[in-house]
Design a protein around this motif. Structure first.
Motif, short mmCIF file in Angstrom:
data_model
loop_
_atom_site.label_atom_id
_atom_site.label_comp_id
_atom_site.label_asym_id
_atom_site.label_seq_id
_atom_site.Cartn_x
_atom_site.Cartn_y
_atom_site.Cartn_z
N ILE A 315 0.85 -0.76 0.31
CA ILE A 315 0.20 0.03 0.22
C ILE A 315 0.38 1.13 -0.15
N SER A 316 2.18 1.46 0.70
CA SER A 316 3.35 2.61 1.03
C SER A 316 3.62 2.39 -0.46
N ASN A 317 3.25 1.44 -1.08
CA ASN A 317 4.61 1.79 -2.64
C ASN A 317 3.41 2.19 -3.18
N MET A 318 2.46 2.07 -3.48
CA MET A 318 1.53 2.23 -4.26
C MET A 318 0.84 4.19 -3.46
N VAL A 319 0.78 4.33 -2.77
CA VAL A 319 0.06 5.20 -2.51
C VAL A 319 1.83 6.55 -2.75
N LYS A 320 2.79 6.00 -2.37
CA LYS A 320 4.16 6.73 -2.97
C LYS A 320 3.32 7.01 -4.26
N ASN A 321 3.68 6.30 -4.69
CA ASN A 321 3.14 6.43 -6.53
C ASN A 321 2.51 7.22 -7.00
N ALA A 322 1.30 7.32 -5.78
CA ALA A 322 0.09 8.25 -6.04
C ALA A 322 0.92 9.89 -6.07
N ILE A 323 1.38 10.26 -5.01
CA ILE A 323 1.57 11.62 -4.64
C ILE A 323 2.75 12.08 -4.99
N ASP A 324 3.82 11.06 -5.81
CA ASP A 324 4.54 11.47 -6.92
C ASP A 324 4.31 11.80 -7.89
N HIS A 325 3.15 11.30 -8.31
CA HIS A 325 2.23 11.82 -9.37
C HIS A 325 1.40 12.94 -10.36
N THR A 326 0.73 13.31 -8.72
CA THR A 326 0.34 14.66 -8.52
C THR A 326 0.40 15.94 -7.58
N GLY A 327 -0.29 16.53 -8.45
CA GLY A 327 0.28 18.00 -8.22
C GLY A 327 0.43 18.59 -7.33
N TYR A 328 0.95 19.46 -6.85
CA TYR A 328 0.70 20.86 -5.55
C TYR A 328 -0.70 21.04 -6.06
N GLY A 329 -0.88 20.94 -4.07
CA GLY A 329 -2.59 21.23 -3.45
C GLY A 329 -3.73 20.46 -4.00
N GLY A 330 -3.43 18.50 -5.04
CA GLY A 330 -3.80 17.97 -5.35
C GLY A 330 -4.82 16.80 -3.92
N LYS A 331 -5.57 16.17 -4.33
CA LYS A 331 -5.75 14.61 -3.37
C LYS A 331 -5.76 13.02 -3.96
N ILE A 332 -5.32 12.50 -2.97
CA ILE A 332 -5.29 10.99 -2.24
C ILE A 332 -6.14 10.18 -1.80
N GLU A 333 -7.00 9.59 -2.27
CA GLU A 333 -7.98 9.47 -1.10
C GLU A 333 -7.90 7.62 -1.52
N ILE A 334 -7.31 7.22 0.05
CA ILE A 334 -7.80 5.23 -0.31
C ILE A 334 -8.93 5.10 0.74
N GLU A 335 -9.94 4.35 0.11
CA GLU A 335 -11.46 3.91 0.24
C GLU A 335 -11.40 2.47 0.48
N ILE A 336 -11.50 1.61 1.41
CA ILE A 336 -12.05 0.46 2.36
C ILE A 336 -13.19 0.53 2.08
N SER A 337 -13.13 -1.24 1.75
CA SER A 337 -14.78 -1.91 1.67
C SER A 337 -15.15 -3.18 1.61
N GLU A 338 -15.60 -4.18 1.78
CA GLU A 338 -16.25 -4.93 1.81
C GLU A 338 -17.31 -5.60 1.76
N THR A 339 -17.31 -6.91 0.51
CA THR A 339 -19.10 -7.94 0.43
C THR A 339 -18.46 -8.96 1.33
N PRO A 340 -19.88 -9.60 1.35
CA PRO A 340 -19.38 -11.43 2.02
C PRO A 340 -18.36 -11.89 1.42
N VAL A 341 -17.77 -11.56 0.19
CA VAL A 341 -16.55 -12.54 -0.41
C VAL A 341 -15.55 -12.07 -0.30
N MET A 342 -15.26 -10.59 -0.66
CA MET A 342 -13.80 -9.94 -0.64
C MET A 342 -13.92 -8.93 0.13
N VAL A 343 -12.96 -8.24 0.01
CA VAL A 343 -12.10 -7.34 0.65
C VAL A 343 -11.63 -6.04 -0.27
#
Length: 417
Positions: A315-343
């Protein structure tokens, strides 16, 4: 042992073949025997009729008595009287068979039939035995040829398998051995290719920071350089060293995972806590660029079986990638959800986006898009994340549009370790 032997199709076939031969011989022998017996009976009756006719021609007055004597059972006295009379002319039960023409002929026929039947039975049994021996020899020859192929390095050879029997079991074990050897050879080839590639990758990726370090050192050897400039070069050198350290560590991690040298410590844990651990260390990096970094979860009690530390790193590597490729003042959102069979974990940014032709390649090691302007990137972070997630039976997908941003979707099935 005997039970196992009787389960062999070759042995069962041989025994069945011999049984069929015996039944055929018995049936043919019975037919021939009763045919000869009928002929013998007819000829014996005709002989008695001839004797009866000879007697009646000389003593016609004895017609009724003679006919009655031929068809009725003889008494013991009559039998003894007849034996006494016959012995005077040498006609006894011990006389040679060759003297009586009828018996001589049929004795020869019965003897010939018996000897012929025995010889035919032996030949048919031998033929049946040789037929099944030939089948077994062919299987042994196939096994020998297969062994020679393996010695020559051809591990794709497979032997035909039947349902049961020692040969089938041997063929199955041979095929299993061949598959294992083929798999080991393929893994060995893959390891050699992997070692070659990773050696090439490391040497290629280290060229730039090493060249920079060499240049910085040469410049700092200039005695006329002021301290502020030297300090700047030292900071840049430290950055290059940190980049090299991170690159080497990441490559070694990926190599150990792909070589199955790492045992993931999977346990039922909160995915929210894992994501927080992977993201919190990156907040200062996002704050430098004035970016918003948010984590949302539909529940604080979403659990599934995973290795807390490794998933946090992915997760850290992917968020770091998002930060590097998002400009100043940008926004990064991480959302967690689930169903009966998956996360599901989604990482969304409103950064520069990824070109459509680059999307199929972004998880490849050291891949950089054609429009990538971030020269500090190594192209290893997403590849490492993908390897970690796939070793947790997870799947990664990406959606992106240039100028609007990118969304990474990570899916884990529950209950799969």
């Amino acid at each position: 042992m005997e039970g196992n032997m009787l389960r062999n199709p070759e042995i069962k076939g041989l025994l069945l073949g011999l049984l069929v031969v015996l039944m055929v011989m018995f049936a043919l022998g019975g037919i021939l025997f009763f045919s000869l017996w009928d002929s013998f009976n007819r000829e014996l009756v005709e002989k008695n009729i001839s004797i009866m006719g000879n007697i009646l021609s000389r003593h016609p007055e004895l017609r009724d008595e003679i006919i009655e004597d031929f068809v009725k059972e003889s008494t013991e006295d009559e039998r003894l009287t007849g034996i006494e009379a016959a012995e005077k002319y040498g006609y006894t039960v011990e006389m040679p068979i060759s003297i009586i023409p009828v018996i001589r002929r049929y004795y020869s026929r019965f003897l010939g039939m018996g000897i012929g039947g025995i010889m035919m039975g032996i030949l048919l049994s031998l033929g049946t035995f040789l037929f099944f021996i030939r089948i077994m020899y062919r299987r042994i020859a196939l096994l020998s040829e297969g062994a020679e192929k393996i010695v020559e390095g051809d591990f794709t050879i497979r032997l035909p398998e039947s349902d049961e029997g020692a040969f089938s079991k041997l063929a199955h074990q041979f095929n299993q051995m061949s598959k294992v050897l083929e798999g080991n050879l393929e893994r060995l080839k893959a390891d050699r290719v992997f070692l070659k590639n990773i050696t090439s990758d490391i040497s290629h990726q280290l060229k730039t920071p090493l060249a920079s370090l060499k240049m910085f050192n040469e410049l700092m050897l200039d005695e006329g350089m002021d301290q502020d400039t030297q300090r700047q070069f030292l900071i840049k050198s430290e950055q290059q060293l940190e980049r090299m350290e991170w690159l080497i560590k990441s490559l070694l991690k990926m190599a150990r995972i792909e070589a199955e040298a790492i045992e993931f410590k999977k346990e039922d844990a909160s995915i929210l806590e894992t994501v927080k651990e992977g993201v919190e260390s990156l907040r200062p990096r996002a704050e430098v660029k004035g970016q918003q970094l948010e984590i949302r979860s539909v529940s604080h009690d979403i659990h599934f079986i995973h290795d807390h530390n490794w998933i946090a790193e992915a997760i850290s590597n992917m968020v770091k990638n998002a930060i590097d490729h998002t400009g100043y003042g940008g926004k990064i959102e991480i959302e967690i959800s689930e169903t009966p069979v998956m996360v599901r974990i989604t990482i969304t940014d409103n950064g520069e986006g990824i070109r459509e032709e680059d999307l199929p390649h972004i998880f490849e090691r050291f891949y950089k898009g054609k429009d990538n302007v971030h020269g500090s990137g190594t192209g290893i972070g997403l590849a490492l994340s993908k390897v970690i997630i796939e070793n947790h039976h997870g799947r990664m997908a990406v959606k992106s549009k240039v100028g609007e941003g990118t969304t990474f979707i990570i899916t884990f099935l529950k209950g799969i370790i």
